[in-house]
Design a protein around this motif. Structure first.
Motif, PDB file in Angstrom:
ATOM      1  N   ILE A  46      11.038   4.666  -0.498  1.00  0.00           N
ATOM      2  CA  ILE A  46      11.665   5.802  -1.174  1.00  0.00           C
ATOM      3  C   ILE A  46      12.666   6.483  -0.221  1.00  0.00           C
ATOM      4  N   PRO A  47      13.895   6.760  -0.709  1.00  0.00           N
ATOM      5  CA  PRO A  47      14.868   7.416   0.179  1.00  0.00           C
ATOM      6  C   PRO A  47      14.371   8.796   0.643  1.00  0.00           C
ATOM      7  N   ASN A  79       0.832  -1.200   0.000  1.00  0.00           N
ATOM      8  CA  ASN A  79       0.000   0.000   0.000  1.00  0.00           C
ATOM      9  C   ASN A  79       0.870   1.256   0.000  1.00  0.00           C
ATOM     10  N   ILE A  80       0.206   2.411   0.145  1.00  0.00           N
ATOM     11  CA  ILE A  80       0.922   3.674   0.036  1.00  0.00           C
ATOM     12  C   ILE A  80       2.029   3.786   1.100  1.00  0.00           C
ATOM     13  N   LYS A  81       1.801   3.190   2.263  1.00  0.00           N
ATOM     14  CA  LYS A  81       2.814   3.253   3.330  1.00  0.00           C
ATOM     15  C   LYS A  81       4.074   2.499   2.918  1.00  0.00           C
ATOM     16  N   ASP A  82       3.859   1.285   2.352  1.00  0.00           N
ATOM     17  CA  ASP A  82       5.008   0.484   1.884  1.00  0.00           C
ATOM     18  C   ASP A  82       5.720   1.212   0.754  1.00  0.00           C
ATOM     19  N   GLN A 125       4.205   4.328  -9.515  1.00  0.00           N
ATOM     20  CA  GLN A 125       3.284   3.217  -9.207  1.00  0.00           C
ATOM     21  C   GLN A 125       1.822   3.603  -9.480  1.00  0.00           C
ATOM     22  N   ASP A 126       0.929   3.127  -8.599  1.00  0.00           N
ATOM     23  CA  ASP A 126      -0.498   3.386  -8.814  1.00  0.00           C
ATOM     24  C   ASP A 126      -0.915   4.763  -8.309  1.00  0.00           C
ATOM     25  N   GLN A 174      -0.997  12.346   0.793  1.00  0.00           N
ATOM     26  CA  GLN A 174      -0.196  11.172   1.154  1.00  0.00           C
ATOM     27  C   GLN A 174       1.305  11.381   0.943  1.00  0.00           C
ATOM     28  N   ILE A 175       1.662  11.923  -0.214  1.00  0.00           N
ATOM     29  CA  ILE A 175       3.065  11.888  -0.623  1.00  0.00           C
ATOM     30  C   ILE A 175       3.880  13.060  -0.075  1.00  0.00           C
TER      31      ILE A 175
END
Lengths: 350, 97
Positions: A141-142, A133-136, A215-216, A250-251
């Motif tokens: 990501i560095p 998911n978004i957390k993973d 990704q998605d 989220q990001i």
């Protein structure tokens, strides 16, 4: 007890019944491009053989969900039965990472059955269930906690041009770290692996640039399908706002992104609408910087023009439009690329 | 035993539980969604843990959406999910029951 049946929308009568059931419940977009992507549709019927619920699956996305709770044994029971069946059917296909598009009012209903909110606007919301998911995604990501100014850029880079390079290099000059997200969907002339490789090679000398796969979550078939399939302006606006809201909600908080960089968009209508949505949704919490497009002579440098040159086989002008790494790739793979075009790969879209 | 494939069992309907098992690297990692997580969360996890241990699974990511399932339902769903995850549906381990 309600029973679940398959609905075959290829049958006109079934489709009419399905469509009017959805229309009565506020779902009105039956754009053929939306409807033809549906893989399966199920219907829930009560003891009197009336349709009381429906939902559909398109790839890894659950959509067109509507339920009538009238005379239901308990509130929400039909919804849960329907979503169970849809998630089980996706699971049977090995798809455990699932998405749903819905109206903001139904966010809690989906959260109640294990979905997590990715992004929401006034008109819509997108949720996901399962892993990775978004957390993973973000964990892999560095990160640079010491960086003060962090920029984000999303590129399809089909292929990576001097225009892209200019945008990335400018952002790299003005920021401590620049994340370049490459669109993941593999529907362009240049494959995802090729686009990713060319972005990486074309930015290798810029030490503070990190190239990652979107990704998605960024300009994907999930977040922004109209980027790949033609659609009307209202739909594009709806989708681009959701895409922007995922980026914002989220990001950016996790990666510390403070500015999103865009190229001005004189050529593509869809991308121009996307830019407008990004400005609307992201500011003021994330700054949006639109840089004027780089030109070579009178020509605005665009990947779509580069694709035209590849099709025509006139590579003489190419050196002014793309970095040496992209040029070398095109020269070495010209025949492969032209074969893809002659086999029907669309090069006029994005 | 190692989990071979992601597997799911159960539904989201009242009195049922949906369990998704995935390969993990860090022991048992639970993610539980339940109205009664406060009261019965530990017990739900313990029931599932017992089934996993019976199959000697060491690492797993376990997503659980509980809709008020009784212990025997939780056990049955966990059993099915494990057998699907290990691809041994044809040869159930009756001892675990």
């Amino acid at each position: 007890m309600d029973t679940i049946c398959d609905l075959y929308l290829s049958d006109k009568h079934t489709q009419q019944q399905w469509q009017s059931f959805l229309t009565d419940r506020g779902i009105t977009n039956f754009n053929p491009q939306e409807v033809t992507t549906i893989d399966q549709t199920i219907g829930l019927y009560n003891a009197e053989h009336q349709l009381v619920g429906t939902g559909s699956i398109a790839n890894n996305i659950i959509k067109f969900v509507a339920v009538c709770d009238q005379d239901a044994p308990t509130k929400g029971a039909r919804f849960n039965q329907l979503i169970s069946e849809l998630t089980n059917r996706l699971g049977a296909q090995g798809i455990f990472h699932q998405f749903v598009f819905t109206k903001p009012a139904y966010i809690p209903s989906f959260q109640y059955v294990g979905f997590q909110l990715l992004g929401s606007t006034e008109q819509g919301a997108i949720l996901e269930k399962g892993v990775p998911n978004i957390k993973d995604y973000l964990a892999a990501i560095p990160k640079f906690p010491a960086a003060k100014k962090v920029a984000g850029i999303v590129l399809n880079a089909n292929p990576f041009t001097n225009g892209h390079r200019y945008l990335v290099a400018e952002a790299a000059k003005q920021n401590d770290v620049v994340y370049v997200f490459v669109v993941n969907a593999d529907v362009s002339l240049f494959s995802t692996a090729e686009r990713f490789q060319l972005v990486r090679e074309g930015t290798r000398d810029l030490a503070n640039v990190v190239v990652v796969n979107g990704q998605d979550y960024l300009v994907s078939f999930v977040s922004f399908p109209a980027y790949f399939i033609k659609d009307n302006d209202a739909i594009i606006r709806y989708q681009t706002e959701l895409d922007a809201s995922i980026f914002k909600q989220q990001i950016t908080p996790v990666l510390g992104i403070t500015t999103r960089y865009l190229g001005s968009e004189p050529l593509s209508h869809t991308t121009a609408l996307y830019n407008a949505s990004l400005e609307r949704i992201l500011t003021p919490s994330v700054a949006v910087k639109i840089l004027p497009r780089l030109t070579a002579g009178a020509q605005v440098i665009s990947a779509s023009y580069v694709r035209q040159l590849i099709k025509a086989g006139t590579l003489a002008d190419l050196a002014a439009l793309v970095p040496p790494t992209t040029l070398a790739f095109i020269q070495n793979n010209l025949l492969t690329l032209q074969t893809r075009i002659s086999k029907g790969q669309n090069i006029n879209g994005n | 035993m190692e989990i071979k494939q992601t597997a799911m069992a159960g539904t989201l309907e009242s009195s049922d539980i949906q369990i998704i098992l995935r390969a993990g690297t860090n022991g048992y990692e639970f993610e539980l969604e339940s109205d009664v997580a406060k009261q019965f969360g530990d017990q739900i996890k313990a029931t599932i843990t017992n089934v996993l241990q019976a199959y000697a699974i060491e690492n797993a990511q376990i997503s659980v959406v509980d809709k008020g399932a009784l212990d025997l339902v939780i056990k049955a769903r966990a059993l099915t999910a494990v057998q699907r995850a290990l691809a041994i549906v044809d040869t159930p381990n009756w001892e675990v029951m």
